[in-house]
Design a protein around this motif. Sequence first.
Motif, PDB file in Angstrom:
ATOM      1  N   SER A 201      51.488  35.725  37.266  1.00 47.71           N
ATOM      2  CA  SER A 201      50.152  35.528  37.849  1.00 47.71           C
ATOM      3  C   SER A 201      49.968  36.884  38.688  1.00 47.71           C
ATOM      4  O   SER A 201      48.724  37.206  38.814  1.00 47.71           O
ATOM      5  CB  SER A 201      50.446  34.167  38.993  1.00 47.71           C
ATOM      6  N   GLU A 202      50.887  37.706  39.070  1.00 50.23           N
ATOM      7  CA  GLU A 202      50.565  38.896  39.736  1.00 50.23           C
ATOM      8  C   GLU A 202      49.970  39.852  38.830  1.00 50.23           C
ATOM      9  O   GLU A 202      49.119  40.628  39.318  1.00 50.23           O
ATOM     10  CB  GLU A 202      51.977  39.662  40.191  1.00 50.23           C
ATOM     11  N   ARG A 205      46.614  38.929  38.490  1.00 47.42           N
ATOM     12  CA  ARG A 205      45.681  39.434  39.522  1.00 47.42           C
ATOM     13  C   ARG A 205      45.522  41.116  39.728  1.00 47.42           C
ATOM     14  O   ARG A 205      44.364  41.510  39.981  1.00 47.42           O
ATOM     15  CB  ARG A 205      46.446  39.041  40.992  1.00 47.42           C
ATOM     16  N   THR A 208      42.674  41.510  37.090  1.00 45.26           N
ATOM     17  CA  THR A 208      41.598  41.065  37.542  1.00 45.26           C
ATOM     18  C   THR A 208      40.833  42.018  38.517  1.00 45.26           C
ATOM     19  O   THR A 208      39.497  42.265  38.330  1.00 45.26           O
ATOM     20  CB  THR A 208      41.600  39.791  38.285  1.00 45.26           C
TER      21      THR A 208
END
Length: 938
Positions: A201-202, A205, A208
Amino acid sequence: MIGDFGVNAGYVEELLSRYRDSPQNVEPEWRAFFDGAADGRAVEPPGHPATNGRPPLGANGAVPIQATAALRAPPATAPPIDNVLEAALTQGRVYQLLNAYRVRGHLFASVDPLGKVPTAAPELELTNFGLEEADLDSVFPAVGIGGLGDKATLRQIIAHLSETYCRTIGVEFTHIEDPEMRGWLQTRMESTGNRAALDRSETVRILTKLTDAEIFEQFIHKSYVGAKRFSLEGAESMIPMLDLLVESAGANGVDEIVIGMAHRGRLNVLVNIMGKDPRELFAQFDDRNARKFLGGGDVKYHLGYSSNRVTASGRSVHLSLAFNPSHLEFVNPVVEGRVRAKQDRGRRRSVIPLLIHGDAAFMGQGVVPETLNLARLEGYSTGGTVHLVVNNQVGFTTNPSDSRSTRYSTDITRMLKVPVFHVNGEDPEAVIQVTRLAMEFRQRFAQDVVIDMYCYRRYGHNEADEPRFTQPLMYALIDAKPTVREVYVQRLVGSRQVTLAEAAQIGEERRASLEKAHSEARGGDFLHEPDAMGGVWKPYIGGPDAKVPEVATGVPRNVLLALMDRLTALPPGFHANPKAQKIVEARRERLLTHDTLFWETAETLAFASLLREGTPIRLSGQDSRRGTFSHRHAVLYDTKTGAPYTPLEHLTDGLPQGRFQVWDSALSETGVLGFEYGYSLDTPDALVIWEAQFGDFANGGQVIIDQFIASAEDKWRRLSGLVLLLPHGYEGQGPEHSSARIERWLQMAAEDNIQVCNPTTPAQLFHLLRRQVRRPWRKPLAVMTPKSLLRNPVATSKLEELVSGEFKRVIADDLATDPKGIKRVLLTSGKVFYDLYKAREERARTDVAIVRLEQYYPLSTAVYDVLSAYPAGTDLVWVQEEPSNMGAWYFLKAHLPDHLNGRFPLRFVSRPESASPATGSKASHELEQQMLVDQAFA
Ligand SMILES: Cc1ncc(C[n+]2csc(CCOP(=O)(O)OP(=O)(O)O)c2C)c(N)n1
């Protein structure tokens, strides 16, 4: 033990060879050491540093490897001395190598995405340390090297050190003097190989945020061809970095981050970090409302912004991006002052200053070291600033080799001995790792920390600029490079964390949302004037002077007398310097027995009365506690203990009063003035004063005066009530101790942006200072303050003048003559008034009136109110001490007629035009002054 030889192992080898020739050849301590080693006993080497129970420190403070097994555990039968010593020396060499990685590894790290900085590490080759290939698989103790366990082969040690110190992060930390800080950093870095542990998830991110950064720039590039935006491209990692910084601030108990940054990437930060509505930004690019900012406002990449962001930790972090001028780096002290003001209201560590710099400006501009020097001063510290250098390896068209004499653009920060992380901006995960370390370090040690992100600039200085004129080779490299996002996508695809389709999807979503905002921007009115009047600023106003009535600023007699008592009372057992005590007591004495107030008494009573009313006061400047002219003595020092006592902090017997701060500042104008200006931006309720040693030196802070103090309201709608005390007056002290450059202030005066005053009595100063706070109008106030007048018994006031009344912008003549009998009015200001007054008495000229202009700007109807008493056509003469090209003459010539309603012809008397403000000769000064006065009465 042997590890402690560190870089001195060569010396030990030399001693050993002498010992081998004959033990008598070396000092007894060394003999004992070698004898012990030969016997297999552990003996402390001579000169071993005292360790105070902590692990012993090696050269440069690195934590050394512990004693070799051979020396620690004596074997049953002692091996020959050569073997033992050889093992010990090899261990010493390994330690030298290890130390070299810690100290110099950053020189060989691959931090440059353009690959211009050397990455081969000949200096770290084995042979330079007396080691050989054959040693690579020998096992050595590795205690003290985080992340390797107790023992490791030399090969493993080198791989680990190289990973930690020479990958895409190069860190300078061994120059830090504090062993705890050094040890903390070393452990943090070595235990992880200096890599961030990131889950999927990091990494998504990060991707993104990189995508946000890239698509944003590309979108504007396409939609507004040729418009200046100071693209971030090449340095996109700044966006995931700031994103993490805000998150990590939330997790570390931070409530607020104040950001100071220049043009590069600012629009990107506004939208992608601060959450500015892209529709507003597009409306600014469209710029279709010419009437809205006629003569005012600022370009979009200077505007400030603030917002709140709720972080994953649940904590809301307030983000403020400071307004800033083009003048690079000058926002730094302003941000520090703002942060300090916020901290003075709350906790020191809960507000963080974040300064984002360009590599060329950071090393080039003197305001940078001036600001760094404030970092640990009690009156100016902000508990550590996070510095980010967006190091695109070029400044406009100038190469680093032409813009600095140092290797790194951050070398100026070595003065503070704080960690500097050089990081490759094309490795966003490395950028994340150093950001985490930096934030934790700042929160833990309350010190500055520096991130130097090497990157590149995809376009020219701005997008219309051709960089290939001047940097053809660099741009050949840049032109061939995939974007930072593309490089990262490849990496994540390679490690199967995302698919190409997922990465493309993130980009599509971002592009679509910008398209939507863009079309909406054209259909509505999204242009806002900067709004700076919320929060603590609600009760205050700027704008025109005439709209805000004057206020009564008198203070009841009994209150003033009671304050005077408190100001002279010293705590029991305090040994005051007898002379200082006499000065303080004389104030009260003069007041009580002669009803006479000198300047410093009026100033002290203005402060005391405001403090009693709850107003905080902060005064800072060079030698402000005592006062340049030994007049203030705001702080007294115990002659036996040196302990300070500040009477103004003890006015109300424990009842609440405003906080009083007075600081002797660093010897700087720009840095300190910028800081106090910043402080005033967050404390509209307080009296914030910067004092120049002499007004002449204030021009050292001219950029702060021009770019912030005079123009902030026009450009950014930002108000400030900062007071500048500027000792001014022609007293024969030469060209640099005479003039606070009234002409400069008056040239900047327009739209009621500032107040420029030259009070001629202590009571006027009293009311002026009180008016500055009691009126809700917040405008910077430049006050020409006295020097010799401080001790001139003619320039005194009576207590009654403080009790009633208010600041008088113009003081009418007190002459008994009927105004109709006046043939000439001398209009004047400041110290020369007293010379004219005396001359008039000596000459018994009852036909000459002397009117004092106490406030040059804003000029008001007060001038005419006084002058209208005299018959139309009366000769009106402006008299100033300054040469005619200085002082107020040009200003008054242009503006006074508007206030005279055609009634009075205006002329002037001054010193002749001059390139320098004053003569260096005392005798010439006196002659000039005499001629000036003669001319006024001629
Ligand atoms: C005090 C000051 N001097 C000169 C300039 C003109 N100027 C604007 S940007 C720039 C180059 C800045 O280079 P750098 O600090 O490396 O930042 P970059 O633009 O590369 O991000 C210069 C000289 C300025 N804005 N301010």
